[in-house]
Every structure is written in C-alpha cells, then in structure tokens.
Enzyme design. Structure first.
Site, PDB file in Angstrom:
ATOM      1  CB  THR A   1      -3.601  35.170  34.604  1.00 17.54           C
ATOM      2  OG1 THR A   1      -2.526  35.460  33.718  1.00 17.54           O
ATOM      3  CG2 THR A   1      -3.169  35.638  35.995  1.00 17.54           C
ATOM      4  CG  ASP A   2      -0.103  32.813  31.125  1.00 15.19           C
ATOM      5  OD1 ASP A   2      -0.411  33.966  31.484  1.00 15.19           O
ATOM      6  OD2 ASP A   2       0.244  32.552  29.960  1.00 15.19           O
TER       7      ASP A   2
HETATM    8  P1  NAD Z   1     -11.601  42.758  31.688  1.00 12.63           P
HETATM    9  O1  NAD Z   1     -10.764  43.798  32.347  1.00 12.63           O
HETATM   10  O2  NAD Z   1     -11.913  42.880  30.259  1.00 12.63           O
HETATM   11  O3  NAD Z   1     -12.981  42.625  32.465  1.00 12.63           O
HETATM   12  C1  NAD Z   1     -13.072  42.666  33.860  1.00 12.63           C
HETATM   13  C2  NAD Z   1     -14.541  42.877  34.219  1.00 12.63           C
HETATM   14  O4  NAD Z   1     -14.642  42.857  35.650  1.00 12.63           O
HETATM   15  C3  NAD Z   1     -15.103  44.225  33.750  1.00 12.63           C
HETATM   16  O5  NAD Z   1     -16.374  44.038  33.182  1.00 12.63           O
HETATM   17  C4  NAD Z   1     -15.205  45.043  35.033  1.00 12.63           C
HETATM   18  O6  NAD Z   1     -16.262  45.984  35.005  1.00 12.63           O
HETATM   19  C5  NAD Z   1     -15.442  43.953  36.060  1.00 12.63           C
HETATM   20  N1  NAD Z   1     -15.030  44.335  37.413  1.00 12.63           N
HETATM   21  C6  NAD Z   1     -13.845  44.918  37.767  1.00 12.63           C
HETATM   22  N2  NAD Z   1     -13.831  45.148  39.102  1.00 12.63           N
HETATM   23  C7  NAD Z   1     -15.013  44.696  39.574  1.00 12.63           C
HETATM   24  C8  NAD Z   1     -15.593  44.646  40.870  1.00 12.63           C
HETATM   25  N3  NAD Z   1     -14.935  45.101  41.943  1.00 12.63           N
HETATM   26  N4  NAD Z   1     -16.821  44.119  41.003  1.00 12.63           N
HETATM   27  C9  NAD Z   1     -17.491  43.652  39.923  1.00 12.63           C
HETATM   28  N5  NAD Z   1     -17.007  43.692  38.688  1.00 12.63           N
HETATM   29  C10 NAD Z   1     -15.776  44.199  38.505  1.00 12.63           C
HETATM   30  O7  NAD Z   1     -10.865  41.375  32.007  1.00 12.63           O
HETATM   31  P2  NAD Z   1     -10.718  40.076  31.099  1.00 12.63           P
HETATM   32  O8  NAD Z   1      -9.564  40.242  30.210  1.00 12.63           O
HETATM   33  O9  NAD Z   1     -12.037  39.727  30.556  1.00 12.63           O
HETATM   34  O10 NAD Z   1     -10.307  39.006  32.213  1.00 12.63           O
HETATM   35  C11 NAD Z   1     -11.308  38.307  32.950  1.00 12.63           C
HETATM   36  C12 NAD Z   1     -10.627  37.385  33.930  1.00 12.63           C
HETATM   37  O11 NAD Z   1      -9.799  36.458  33.244  1.00 12.63           O
HETATM   38  C13 NAD Z   1      -9.708  38.104  34.929  1.00 12.63           C
HETATM   39  O12 NAD Z   1      -9.855  37.497  36.180  1.00 12.63           O
HETATM   40  C14 NAD Z   1      -8.307  37.873  34.378  1.00 12.63           C
HETATM   41  O13 NAD Z   1      -7.375  37.862  35.402  1.00 12.63           O
HETATM   42  C15 NAD Z   1      -8.474  36.517  33.748  1.00 12.63           C
HETATM   43  N6  NAD Z   1      -7.598  36.226  32.595  1.00 12.63           N
HETATM   44  C16 NAD Z   1      -7.511  37.103  31.538  1.00 12.63           C
HETATM   45  C17 NAD Z   1      -6.737  36.784  30.432  1.00 12.63           C
HETATM   46  C18 NAD Z   1      -6.633  37.704  29.247  1.00 12.63           C
HETATM   47  O14 NAD Z   1      -5.838  37.432  28.336  1.00 12.63           O
HETATM   48  N7  NAD Z   1      -7.423  38.760  29.157  1.00 12.63           N
HETATM   49  C19 NAD Z   1      -6.025  35.570  30.419  1.00 12.63           C
HETATM   50  C20 NAD Z   1      -6.122  34.711  31.509  1.00 12.63           C
HETATM   51  C21 NAD Z   1      -6.924  35.043  32.584  1.00 12.63           C
HETATM   52  O1  DAU Z   2      -1.126  35.951  30.110  1.00  9.12           O
HETATM   53  C1  DAU Z   2      -2.421  36.257  30.487  1.00  9.12           C
HETATM   54  C2  DAU Z   2      -2.570  37.746  30.677  1.00  9.12           C
HETATM   55  O2  DAU Z   2      -2.547  38.313  29.382  1.00  9.12           O
HETATM   56  C3  DAU Z   2      -3.815  38.141  31.430  1.00  9.12           C
HETATM   57  O3  DAU Z   2      -3.762  37.638  32.727  1.00  9.12           O
HETATM   58  C4  DAU Z   2      -3.962  39.666  31.476  1.00  9.12           C
HETATM   59  O4  DAU Z   2      -5.183  40.021  32.085  1.00  9.12           O
HETATM   60  C5  DAU Z   2      -3.940  40.185  30.049  1.00  9.12           C
HETATM   61  O5  DAU Z   2      -3.992  41.596  30.061  1.00  9.12           O
HETATM   62  C6  DAU Z   2      -2.676  39.713  29.335  1.00  9.12           C
HETATM   63  O6  DAU Z   2      -1.501  40.333  29.910  1.00  9.12           O
HETATM   64  P1  DAU Z   2      -0.302  40.864  28.996  1.00  9.12           P
HETATM   65  O7  DAU Z   2       0.421  41.893  29.761  1.00  9.12           O
HETATM   66  O8  DAU Z   2       0.470  39.738  28.426  1.00  9.12           O
HETATM   67  O9  DAU Z   2      -1.198  41.508  27.787  1.00  9.12           O
HETATM   68  P2  DAU Z   2      -1.051  42.873  26.988  1.00  9.12           P
HETATM   69  O10 DAU Z   2      -2.029  42.808  25.864  1.00  9.12           O
HETATM   70  O11 DAU Z   2      -1.096  44.066  27.869  1.00  9.12           O
HETATM   71  O12 DAU Z   2       0.421  42.775  26.374  1.00  9.12           O
HETATM   72  C7  DAU Z   2       0.809  41.682  25.563  1.00  9.12           C
HETATM   73  C8  DAU Z   2       2.287  41.868  25.252  1.00  9.12           C
HETATM   74  O13 DAU Z   2       2.424  43.008  24.388  1.00  9.12           O
HETATM   75  C9  DAU Z   2       3.152  42.130  26.443  1.00  9.12           C
HETATM   76  O14 DAU Z   2       4.422  41.526  26.243  1.00  9.12           O
HETATM   77  C10 DAU Z   2       3.323  43.642  26.447  1.00  9.12           C
HETATM   78  C11 DAU Z   2       3.277  44.001  24.980  1.00  9.12           C
HETATM   79  N1  DAU Z   2       2.695  45.321  24.646  1.00  9.12           N
HETATM   80  C12 DAU Z   2       1.484  45.641  25.166  1.00  9.12           C
HETATM   81  C13 DAU Z   2       0.902  46.855  24.885  1.00  9.12           C
HETATM   82  C14 DAU Z   2      -0.437  47.219  25.485  1.00  9.12           C
HETATM   83  C15 DAU Z   2       3.375  46.177  23.803  1.00  9.12           C
HETATM   84  O15 DAU Z   2       4.477  45.872  23.312  1.00  9.12           O
HETATM   85  N2  DAU Z   2       2.810  47.396  23.529  1.00  9.12           N
HETATM   86  C16 DAU Z   2       1.598  47.769  24.062  1.00  9.12           C
HETATM   87  O16 DAU Z   2       1.152  48.916  23.774  1.00  9.12           O
END
Ligand code: NAD
Ligand code: DAU
Length: 360
Positions: A141-142
C-alpha cells in the site's frame, strides 16, 4: 494485456483471493490465462467472502482452500502438492479503523503471515533449484510512505517509509521482509505499493461502499474531521492489470508504485457518490442524499493526503490506468445497486458491533 505465445503457464497461489482486490484479481487471472492453475488460500475472516468467487465455481483450473497464511504446514503442503511457481500475496488485515481498535491481528497476519509465506516459498524455491522465472509478488500500500502536505510531491519508490497507523506499520514491516528476501537470498520477490482501490466486491466498511450502502438505507454519511483529506483513487481492475504486468515483466527485487493520478478530497468524493445515487437509484429513502452527510469525530492519526507517482511502472512496464474516476464511480454505484444480495448479508451482527464502536 497483450498475450505472449511463448508464455510459461503459471501455477499461482493467490492469498486473500476471497477479499476485495484478491477476488477481482482471481477473476482477472482466470479470464486472462485459462489453463493456468489458480489456488486461492483465504482464511475467510469477516472480510473474506466465497460469494466473490461464485461465478467461477465451475472452473476446474481454480481451487479454493480455506486456511491461514500463518499455518506453515498448510502453506508448505500447498506449495508442494500444487507445484506453485508464483505467489500473489494479498491476504492481510486491511482496514485502518480496525487496526486502531485492535492492532494485534494486523501484526499477526500482515507481519507473521507474510514471514511464514516467504519462508515456505524460500524452502520450496531452493528445493526446485531456484528457477529464475518464479515470482513472489507482495501486494502493498501507499500508506507505508506516511502522509503528504498539500504541496508535497507524490510518493515515489524512494520516498522514505513513515507509516502512521498500526495497519500501515504492519504493512511496512512485511514490505521490509519481502525486500530482504531478495537481497539476502536472491529470492524473486517484487513489491507493489498501490493507492486506494474501489470497485465491485469492496467490503462495506470502506469509504465508497459504506457511503453507497448508507445512501440506499437512508443512514447518515459519516465524514471524518473536515472532509478535506485526500486519497488517490484507482479502479480495482486497473490495479489487477498492473499486478499482471508486474508478475510477467517486473524485475525481481524492485518496487513499483501503482496509482490512478486521481487525487480527490473525501467530501468531494462523497458528494459525487450522492449525485450518482440520486441519478441512478429509484425511491431513495432520503433525497437529495447530500442531506445525509454528517461530519463526525476524526480518525486517530488520520493521514491528510496520499498521492502516487506511478511514472516508473509506466516507463518500465508500459502500464497506465484505463478507467477515469467519473466512469469508475458510475460502474461502482451501478454494481452496488444491482448487487443488494451480495452486500445485505454482510451487514451482520459483527459488522453492526464494529460500526457502533467506530461511529457511535
Ligand atoms: P480485504 O480486507 O478486502 O481482503 C483481505 C483478504 O485476506 C480476506 O479475504 C481475508 O479473509 C483474507 N485474510 C485475512 N487474514 C488472513 C489470514 N491470516 N490468512 C489467510 N487469509 C487471510 O483486503 P483488500 O482491500 O482486498 O486488500 C488486499 C491487499 O491489498 C492487502 O494486502 C492490502 O494491504 C493491499 N492494498 C489494498 C488497497 C485498498 O485500497 N483496498 C490498496 C493498496 C494495497
Ligand atoms: O491507500 C491505500 C489504502 O486505502 C489501503 O492500504 C487500505 O487497505 C484501504 O483500506 C484504504 O485505506 P484508507 O484508510 O484510505 O481507506 P478508507 O476507505 O477506510 O477511507 C478513505 C478515506 O475516507 C480516509 O481519509 C478516511 C475517510 N473515511 C472513511 C470512512 C470509512 C471517512 O471520512 N468516513 C468513513 O466512514
């Protein structure tokens, strides 16, 4: 992406393949590379959902295994029995707000789990006499780069790590391990650091799905602090395409930043979602839905701004995002409108209890 006729088939282990990005990636891989063996390892925590893979149920190339990445015996057995040559590691605890409430699970899965996978892969890679085409892709992640001021340049691959939440600190720890396995053992690890994703199968706790669902339910739209925090949004399919390119053409030991060049203030994003919902949904409980916007107590240690400089992956691997924010948000809103059956069961007692803890 352009298919290479000389491409070596991959036998890929996708950890966290029942989560948001992981499941989009499983769909992407199965559609792009029929005949590749795809093994999903997922613990099915609250964030994992087998329904995300339901449309692939009849695909005989795909195997789903419910299990924990911290279980070394299980991981060893899978790597060996499936003769895995590629790992795409998504499994993680991923939500910042949950890491503030309970950081322990983040250290366990994100640090210990990644270490377990790296060690198991190292053993297997050595046994297989270190094939140079094998890959261990660590999806990160960033947030490891910390928070930017308004005028700071975007994060590059050489920006120093300054993680601010237990989530980002645990991801930073896992990144360092993945990097060290290349430098110490020559293992072909690659790290990607991506900005905020959005799109189908996004769990309701995250900003975009939470706002979509709350608008449909007529519930308050909780915006943290002053709503001026900035995130750099990327449509999830663009992220999957980037990871595909990195697996096929990325250089072991390298880090690639992935981002959409789409910086948006939270409040502006929420207002856009309200406008889209007002246009696309029928019979909203509250209309116009902007009336639901409610400023609430800020997230502890809330990072102000993230922005990714993705020029390296563009220059070296030819990847650029294809989706605009306007187009991606429209697809996403339509998806949440069309898939109530997917998200309604996720509003479980566990989710309600989490929600009350954060928002009440
Ligand atoms: P998510 O929370 O939606 O999914 C995580 C998955 O991992 C789930 O299916 C969960 O069951 C599984 N998991 C959790 N713990 C586990 C364990 N111990 N063993 C096996 N499986 C397990 O997450 P996401 O948003 O899809 O993110 C996926 C990856 O991408 C993460 O590593 C996150 O850090 C990274 N990432 C996410 C974002 C974002 O915006 N969501 C951005 C950049 C990087
Ligand atoms: O930047 C990458 C990351 O983006 C990933 O590594 C994380 O897994 C992913 O969850 C996400 O993190 P953020 O904290 O940026 O995402 P989130 O959707 O939780 O929140 C986005 C922005 O919105 C953040 O500034 C917090 C704000 N927010 C979030 C929620 C859930 C609100 O204002 N209200 C809310 O209820």
């Amino acid at each position: 992406m352009q298919q290479d006729s000389n491409r070596t088939p991959r036998r890929i282990l996708i950890t966290g393949g029942a989560g948001f990005i992981g499941s989009n990636f499983v769909h992407h891989w199965c559609n792009s590379y029929p005949g590749d063996r795809v093994v999903v390892l997922d613990a099915l925590t609250y964030a994992g959902n087998k329904q995300n893979l339901a449309s692939l149920a009849s695909n005989s190339d795909l195997k789903f295994v419910q299990g924990d990445i911290c279980d070394r015996t299980l991981v060893d057995n899978l790597l060996e029995s499936e003769d895995i040559n590629t790992v795409a590691h998504f499994a993680a605890e991923s939500h910042v707000d949950r890491s503030i409430i309970g950081p322990g699970a983040f250290v366990q899965t994100n640090v210990v789990g990644t270490f377990t996978l790296l060690e198991a892969f190292r053993q297997r890679w050595n046994k297989r006499e270190q094939p140079q085409n094998d890959r261990f892709l660590h999806v990160s992640t960033d947030e490891v780069y910390g928070s930017l001021e308004a005028d700071d340049p975007a994060f590059t691959e050489t920006t120093p790590y300054t993680p601010n939440s237990p989530y980002s600190a645990s991801k930073a720890g896992s990144d360092h391990l993945a990097r060290a396995y290349f430098h110490t053992y020559g293992m072909p690890t690659i790290i990607t650091n991506c900005s905020n994703n959005y799109g189908p199968y996004h769990f309701p706790e995250k900003l975009i799905p939470l706002m979509c669902i709350n608008i449909l339910l007529g519930k308050p739209l909780p915006v943290y602090g002053d709503g001026q925090n900035i995130r750099d949004w990327l449509y999830v399919e663009d992220h999957c395409r980037a990871l595909d390119v990195v697996i096929h053409r990325g250089k072991p030991g390298e880090t690639y930043n992935v981002g959409g060049n789409n910086e948006v203030k939270n409040i502006d994003l929420v207002e856009q979602l309200c406008e889209l919902m007002d246009e696309l949904a029928v019979d909203l409980p509250v209309s116009p839905s902007k009336k639901l916007i409610t400023f609430v107590k800020d997230r502890a240690g809330h990072d102000r701004r993230y922005a990714i400089d993705a020029s390296k992956i563009k220059r070296e691997l030819g990847w650029t995002p294809q989706e605009t924010v306007a187009g991606g948000l429209r697809h996403t809103v339509k998806w949440y409108l069309a898939n109530r059956d997917w998200w309604q069961p996720l509003l479980s007692d566990e989710y309600k209890s989490y929600y009350n803890q954060v928002y009440s």
